[in-house]
Design an enzyme around this catalytic site. Structure first.
Site, PDB file in Angstrom:
ATOM      1  N   LYS A 270      -0.455   4.631  -1.236  1.00 44.53           N
ATOM      2  CA  LYS A 270      -1.429   5.452  -0.489  1.00 44.53           C
ATOM      3  C   LYS A 270      -0.849   6.786  -0.061  1.00 44.53           C
ATOM      4  CE  LYS A 270      -4.518   1.927   1.447  1.00 44.53           C
ATOM      5  NZ  LYS A 270      -5.019   1.306   2.704  1.00 44.53           N
TER       6      LYS A 270
ATOM      7  N   HIS B  48      -2.350  -6.465  -5.887  1.00 45.22           N
ATOM      8  CA  HIS B  48      -2.966  -7.032  -4.683  1.00 45.22           C
ATOM      9  C   HIS B  48      -4.456  -6.720  -4.556  1.00 45.22           C
ATOM     10  CE1 HIS B  48      -2.260  -2.967  -3.130  1.00 45.22           C
ATOM     11  NE2 HIS B  48      -3.014  -3.246  -2.089  1.00 45.22           N
TER      12      HIS B  48
ATOM     13  N   HIS C 141      -3.869   4.223  -6.002  1.00 45.37           N
ATOM     14  CA  HIS C 141      -2.704   3.925  -5.156  1.00 45.37           C
ATOM     15  C   HIS C 141      -1.955   2.688  -5.653  1.00 45.37           C
ATOM     16  CE1 HIS C 141      -5.180   0.798  -3.135  1.00 45.37           C
ATOM     17  NE2 HIS C 141      -4.023   0.318  -2.670  1.00 45.37           N
TER      18      HIS C 141
ATOM     19  N   ASP D 229       0.813  -1.223   0.000  1.00 41.01           N
ATOM     20  CA  ASP D 229       0.000   0.000   0.000  1.00 41.01           C
ATOM     21  C   ASP D 229       0.840   1.264   0.000  1.00 41.01           C
ATOM     22  OD1 ASP D 229      -2.573  -0.926  -0.228  1.00 41.01           O
ATOM     23  OD2 ASP D 229      -2.902  -1.106   1.935  1.00 41.01           O
TER      24      ASP D 229
END
Length: 520
Positions: free
Chosen positions: A376, A427, A401, A373
């Site tokens: 982000k 993902h 993101h 992540d």
């Protein structure tokens, strides 16, 4: 007068001699093969040589009376030092046939071949020496007791030296093979254990039965204590520390390497970059056949390799800490702790091991999963922390993101970063093809992406978020089961269901109320 009472005298004739006392024979002997079709020659040769000693060992004799018997003995006895070989037996060139068999068929170039003939005119000496790989050629009448002793003694010395060279070659091959094998190890523990096992093998390369009887330790010494990295045999860290003197632990100032060698103990100490490494091997038997130079060469190479491994560990830990710090910063913007990325890493490694990825892939995924992540960092705070459902515009910004994270990482040439780029991008892809950003499906989604997808969702469901409370265990298990073949790879769901207790153990071990600034 019997043949047992006769020896050659200096003129080549037979003379009387007193019998010897066989009870004084040394337990370890050099093997001498006598090949001759005359029984008397065997008897006289043994009587002439039965008191001969070389390098603290006596002689033991084997007898053959024709080519077939000689070949049978030679094929079953691979440690014969010298063969006293008659040329003319059942044929005029029988002995030459045996010599060719030794060199060309058995490929034995260690045994010393001494040809003996009672008929020197049959085949000229010059022709035999040039055409056959023999070591000496003698007429039987010239081999007096003294000359036979000298000839055999010289041959034994040559055999010993050839054997030493062969052992050096074998030892060097073992050092090279052992070094290559150990350098494949990436963890300090497996490397240290490998070093100990390979040193043990080198010490007993000619007698593997003794290897279990040794005790060995590889340890590091710092200013406070001695830390054992690996051990073989029944030895404790406390016993090891008490067995090494302070004088041995104080490494010689003008040398980085120090090898202490005793009859039944080898201690090698190296000091690099302020760390002392101690390797100590002790055996129940004397190390009589140890080639100290080979051991020292191996230990010196391993000391350098061990230091490089420490540096690699340091770099890996530094990389790890940077990854966790950056990921933790990204997570903190959405009011989550850095423990989320740690848990995802552990879930991911668990599934990777279960599905059969290689150790290198499991390690790579473990380090790369926290980066899932990282994109982000580009998402506005009001979207990350919005307690309500995102509208369509906000959702489109949120989905970016994945590509931001991929673009951020894919320019790196480091394998972990490359793997992180794949994970960041994939993902949120779904097994049925309804995910984002590319709408990949099934095995078109990289295995890393499929694994982290399940790990990330599990942890999100089990954790408190700004928009939800944590789900209960039964709810989570039921949801993931329902999403098998829809959102998640069915094979990974099976692994989750089989190992769900470990998932919840990791969840509790790295809960959001604890801090793990430098743990992995």
């Amino acid at each position: 007068m019997s043949e047992q009472d006769m020896l050659f005298d200096e003129s080549g004739n037979l003379s009387q001699s007193a019998p010897t006392n066989a009870s004084n024979e040394a337990p370890s002997k050099w093997k001498i093969l006598i090949v001759d079709d005359e029984e008397g020659v065997h008897t006289i040769t043994k009587l002439a040589l039965n008191r001969t000693q070389f390098a603290g060992k006596g002689l033991s004799f084997l007898s053959a009376y024709n080519v077939a018997q000689a070949k049978k003995i030679l094929s079953s006895e691979n440690d014969i030092a010298v063969i006293l070989l008659d040329v003319v037996m059942e044929t005029e060139e029988a002995g030459l046939e045996v010599a060719e068999y030794i060199r060309d068929v058995l490929n034995n170039h260690l045994i010393r071949i001494i040809l003996r003939t009672g008929q020197p005119g049959t085949i000229p000496e010059k022709d035999i020496i040039e055409q056959y790989d023999i070591n000496d050629y003698r007429e039987k009448t010239e081999l007096t007791k003294r000359k036979l002793h000298s000839t055999v003694y010289t041959a034994l010395r040559s055999y010993r030296d050839m054997l030493a060279l062969e052992n050096h070659k074998i030892g060097l091959e073992k050092v090279i093979a052992a070094t290559a094998n150990i350098l494949k190890q990436k963890s300090m523990a497996s490397f240290a254990q490998g070093v100990l096992e390979q040193v043990s093998s080198l010490l007993y390369m000619n007698d593997g039965t003794m290897q279990p009887e040794i005790k060995g330790v590889l340890a590091e010494k710092d200013s406070d204590d001695v830390h054992v990295l690996a051990q073989v045999g029944d030895v404790s860290a406390q016993a090891f520390q008490s067995s090494i003197s302070q004088e041995e632990l104080d490494v010689i100032e003008d040398s980085d390497q120090a090898l202490h060698y005793q009859e039944d103990n080898i201690c090698h100490i190296s000091k690099m970059n302020g760390v002392e490494t101690i390797l100590n091997i002790t055996g129940k038997h004397e190390f009589k056949d140890v080639d100290v130079h080979l051991i020292e060469m191996f230990c010196n190479n391993m000391a350098i390799a061990l230091d490089n491994l420490r540096l690699n560990d340091s770099l890996r830990n530094t990389q790890k800490e940077i990854v966790y710090a950056i990921c933790g910063l990204a997570e903190s913007r959405s009011k989550e702790t850095g423990n989320h990325v740690r848990r995802v890493a552990y879930y991911s490694r668990l599934m990777a091991e279960e599905i059969g990825l290689s150790p290198n892939q499991c390690e790579e995924l473990f380090y790369a999963a926290p980066l899932h992540d990282i994109g982000k960092i580009s998402v506005p705070d009001y979207i990350l922390n919005k307690p309500d459902r995102l509208n369509d515009e906000e959702w489109e910004l949120m989905k970016k993101h994945t590509t931001v994270g991929e673009n951020c990482l894919k320019c790196s040439h480091q394998p972990v970063m490359q793997a992180g780029a794949i994970i960041a991008s994939q993902h949120h892809e779904n097994w049925n093809g309804h995910g984002y950003p590319q709408g990949l499906s099934g095995t078109d989604i990289h295995i890393y992406g499929r694994i982290v997808a399940l790990a990330d969702v599990f942890d999100a469901l089990a954790s408190k978020r700004c928009y939800k409370e944590p789900w209960g265990e039964e709810e989570i298990v039921a949801y993931i089961h329902k999403q098998s073949g829809v959102k998640f790879d069915p094979q990974l769901v099976e692994i989750f269901e089989r190992r769900q207790a470990d998932f919840f153990r990791i969840l509790q071990e790295y809960d959001d109320n604890q801090s793990y600034l430098s743990s992995v």
